[in-house]
Design a protein around this motif. Sequence first.
Motif, PDB file in Angstrom:
ATOM      1  N   VAL A 107      59.893  65.737  45.536  1.00  6.05           N
ATOM      2  CA  VAL A 107      58.448  65.755  45.742  1.00  6.05           C
ATOM      3  C   VAL A 107      57.940  67.198  45.729  1.00  6.05           C
ATOM      4  CG1 VAL A 107      58.667  65.788  48.252  1.00  6.05           C
ATOM      5  CG2 VAL A 107      56.581  64.947  47.214  1.00  6.05           C
ATOM      6  N   SER A 108      56.856  67.449  44.996  1.00 12.13           N
ATOM      7  CA  SER A 108      56.345  68.808  44.864  1.00 12.13           C
ATOM      8  C   SER A 108      55.042  69.015  45.609  1.00 12.13           C
ATOM      9  CB  SER A 108      56.118  69.127  43.378  1.00 12.13           C
ATOM     10  OG  SER A 108      55.183  68.221  42.826  1.00 12.13           O
ATOM     11  N   SER A 109      54.567  67.986  46.284  1.00  8.87           N
ATOM     12  CA  SER A 109      53.361  68.139  47.081  1.00  8.87           C
ATOM     13  C   SER A 109      53.428  67.156  48.240  1.00  8.87           C
ATOM     14  CB  SER A 109      52.106  67.876  46.235  1.00  8.87           C
ATOM     15  OG  SER A 109      52.101  66.551  45.769  1.00  8.87           O
ATOM     16  N   ALA A 110      52.602  67.382  49.241  1.00  9.03           N
ATOM     17  CA  ALA A 110      52.616  66.525  50.413  1.00  9.03           C
ATOM     18  C   ALA A 110      51.206  66.443  50.961  1.00  9.03           C
ATOM     19  CB  ALA A 110      53.558  67.091  51.470  1.00  9.03           C
ATOM     20  N   ASP A 111      50.984  65.412  51.782  1.00  5.12           N
ATOM     21  CA  ASP A 111      49.703  65.292  52.455  1.00  5.12           C
ATOM     22  C   ASP A 111      49.716  66.283  53.611  1.00  5.12           C
ATOM     23  OD1 ASP A 111      47.289  64.539  53.399  1.00  5.12           O
ATOM     24  OD2 ASP A 111      47.986  62.683  54.314  1.00  5.12           O
ATOM     25  N   ASN A 112      49.676  67.540  53.271  1.00  3.81           N
ATOM     26  CA  ASN A 112      49.864  68.608  54.244  1.00  3.81           C
ATOM     27  C   ASN A 112      49.012  69.800  53.841  1.00  3.81           C
ATOM     28  OD1 ASN A 112      51.473  71.186  55.180  1.00  3.81           O
ATOM     29  ND2 ASN A 112      52.057  69.500  56.529  1.00  3.81           N
TER      30      ASN A 112
ATOM     31  N   GLY B 119      50.776  72.444  51.250  1.00  4.81           N
ATOM     32  CA  GLY B 119      51.395  72.101  49.972  1.00  4.81           C
ATOM     33  C   GLY B 119      52.902  72.090  50.008  1.00  4.81           C
ATOM     34  N   LEU B 120      53.480  71.997  51.177  1.00  7.74           N
ATOM     35  CA  LEU B 120      54.929  71.965  51.308  1.00  7.74           C
ATOM     36  C   LEU B 120      55.437  70.529  51.234  1.00  7.74           C
ATOM     37  CD1 LEU B 120      55.136  74.576  54.180  1.00  7.74           C
ATOM     38  CD2 LEU B 120      56.079  74.877  51.885  1.00  7.74           C
TER      39      LEU B 120
ATOM     40  N   VAL C 161      61.903  67.090  56.925  1.00  5.21           N
ATOM     41  CA  VAL C 161      62.514  68.423  56.889  1.00  5.21           C
ATOM     42  C   VAL C 161      63.050  68.689  55.495  1.00  5.21           C
ATOM     43  CG1 VAL C 161      64.356  69.907  57.771  1.00  5.21           C
ATOM     44  CG2 VAL C 161      63.121  68.396  59.341  1.00  5.21           C
ATOM     45  N   GLN C 162      62.688  69.832  54.931  1.00  6.65           N
ATOM     46  CA  GLN C 162      63.221  70.298  53.658  1.00  6.65           C
ATOM     47  C   GLN C 162      64.043  71.552  53.930  1.00  6.65           C
ATOM     48  OE1 GLN C 162      62.567  68.535  50.905  1.00  6.65           O
ATOM     49  NE2 GLN C 162      63.244  69.800  49.207  1.00  6.65           N
TER      50      GLN C 162
ATOM     51  N   ALA D  32      53.995  80.056  53.909  1.00  6.61           N
ATOM     52  CA  ALA D  32      53.120  78.881  53.975  1.00  6.61           C
ATOM     53  C   ALA D  32      51.685  79.362  53.809  1.00  6.61           C
ATOM     54  CB  ALA D  32      53.298  78.153  55.294  1.00  6.61           C
ATOM     55  N   THR D  33      51.022  78.899  52.766  1.00  4.60           N
ATOM     56  CA  THR D  33      49.658  79.319  52.463  1.00  4.60           C
ATOM     57  C   THR D  33      48.757  78.096  52.412  1.00  4.60           C
ATOM     58  OG1 THR D  33      50.441  81.204  51.165  1.00  4.60           O
ATOM     59  CG2 THR D  33      48.181  80.492  50.792  1.00  4.60           C
ATOM     60  N   LEU D  34      47.611  78.180  53.051  1.00  5.33           N
ATOM     61  CA  LEU D  34      46.663  77.071  53.047  1.00  5.33           C
ATOM     62  C   LEU D  34      46.320  76.695  51.613  1.00  5.33           C
ATOM     63  CD1 LEU D  34      45.014  75.341  55.083  1.00  5.33           C
ATOM     64  CD2 LEU D  34      43.115  76.928  54.681  1.00  5.33           C
ATOM     65  N   ALA D  35      46.478  75.422  51.297  1.00  6.39           N
ATOM     66  CA  ALA D  35      46.273  74.952  49.932  1.00  6.39           C
ATOM     67  C   ALA D  35      44.802  75.018  49.539  1.00  6.39           C
ATOM     68  CB  ALA D  35      46.795  73.524  49.792  1.00  6.39           C
TER      69      ALA D  35
END
Length: 385
Positions: free
Chosen positions: A136-141, A144-145, A72-73, A160-163
Motif C-alpha cells: 500500500v502506498s497511501s493511507a487514510d492518514n 501519507g504513510l 506498523v510498517q 513525516a510531512t502533512l499531505a
Amino acid sequence: MRTNKTKLLKQIHHILCLMALTALAACSTMADDAEGDSGSGKAGGLTLRFTAGQPTRTTLAASDDVQHVTYVQVYVFDGTDANAQCMASENVRWAQIAGGTASQEYTLRSSLVVGTRYTILAVGLDSPLNPEDSTVSSADNAYGLPGAITIGSTLGQAVATLADGKTRQDIAHTELFAGYAEATVGSANKKVDVELRRRVAGVLAYFTNIPPGVDRIDVVLNRDQMKNVPLKAAEAPGQDFGTNELTNSKTLMSIPVADSILKSETVYDRDRKTPVGTKRVGTVLQGAFMLPLPMDDTTEDNTLKVVLHKQDGTYTTRQVVMRTTADDGTTAEQKRFSILANRIYRLGDRSATADNPIDLGGDDELTDDIIYIDGNWQADVNIEM
C-alpha cells in the motif's frame, strides 16, 4: 523502556483521546549488536520485537495512558547515517488483543548481509490499513504513510510531512509513532527490540466557571505549527523538530461553549456524536495533537494563550506560563518554551485519577490573567507496551 519522569505525564493517551490521544510511543536508540561472521555475501536475519495495546479512537479527551496503534510498517536502511538508503519496506501485520496489552514479534522477509550494520525504522499509525496489502502506498492518514517512504530514499528523508490538502485539523486528530534500532547482522537469526514512541505532542484544555457570554474558547500558539517531523528522533530533544511551517495554523483548537455542552458529562468526538470520555458538569474539555514545535525567540508573546470570545464580539486573553519546581524547591517560570514530542501539556487535568479543570473566574474579574501549567508534568511519556 525508560522510567516515567512523572506519572501525570504518562497520561498522554486519553488527553489525546479528546483529540485523540492513545498509544504507543516511538523512538529508541538502543542497538542490538550481533556477534558472528563479519564476512559479506552471506544472508542473515532479524526478528523484531514490538508491543502495543488495545485500539481506541484518536480523539484527545483525557490524559490517561492508552495506546491504539493499528498498523506498523518497518523500513530497513543500509547503514546508519543520513545517507543510508532504504532497501526494504514491510508490513508487520500488526495484531492487537482487545482489553489488554499485546506483544508481537516479526521476522524480516528481506535477506540481509552478515557483518553489515542496518538501521531499522518502524512507523506506527492510528489509521486502519488493509492488512492484506503490504505494498500500500497511501493511507487514510494525515501524513501519507506508509507509502511516503520508498525504496531508495535515504534515512535523512524519512520525514513525516502533512499531505497535500490536509490541515491543522488533521494534525490535531492524528497520532503518529516511530522508533528505531541499529543492528549488525550475524550469521544466525537475532532479535532486535524497537521501542515505539509518539512523534506528536498533546495539549489538553479543561476549563470551568466560564464567564457569562463566552461562546468559544481558543487555545492559540505564538507561531504557526510545523507540518513535518523527522521519524528518527534526534537524540537531543532541543533538536527534534521539523523544518517547514504550516501557514495560518496558530489556533491549536477552538472549543465551543454552549449550555448543552456545559450540562453534559460526556465528551464527544469531532463528529459531536461519538462519546470519547467524560467530564464534570459545567466544564468544557478538548485536546489536540501537534507536531514538535521549537521555541520562538523572535517574539515576546507567550508560547500559548487562551482567548475567551464573547457573543458580542469582545474577548479577553489569559496568558499561559510554565512553572517548574526543581529538586531543591526553587521555582522557575517560562513564558516561552518548546513543545516536545511524546509529551503532554495540560491546561487543567482530566484522567482516571484526576479531575482538575482550570477556573476561568466566572462573574468575577480575575486579578491574574495567567494560567499556569506544571512543567514537572511534561516529562517523557513512557507507556509500557
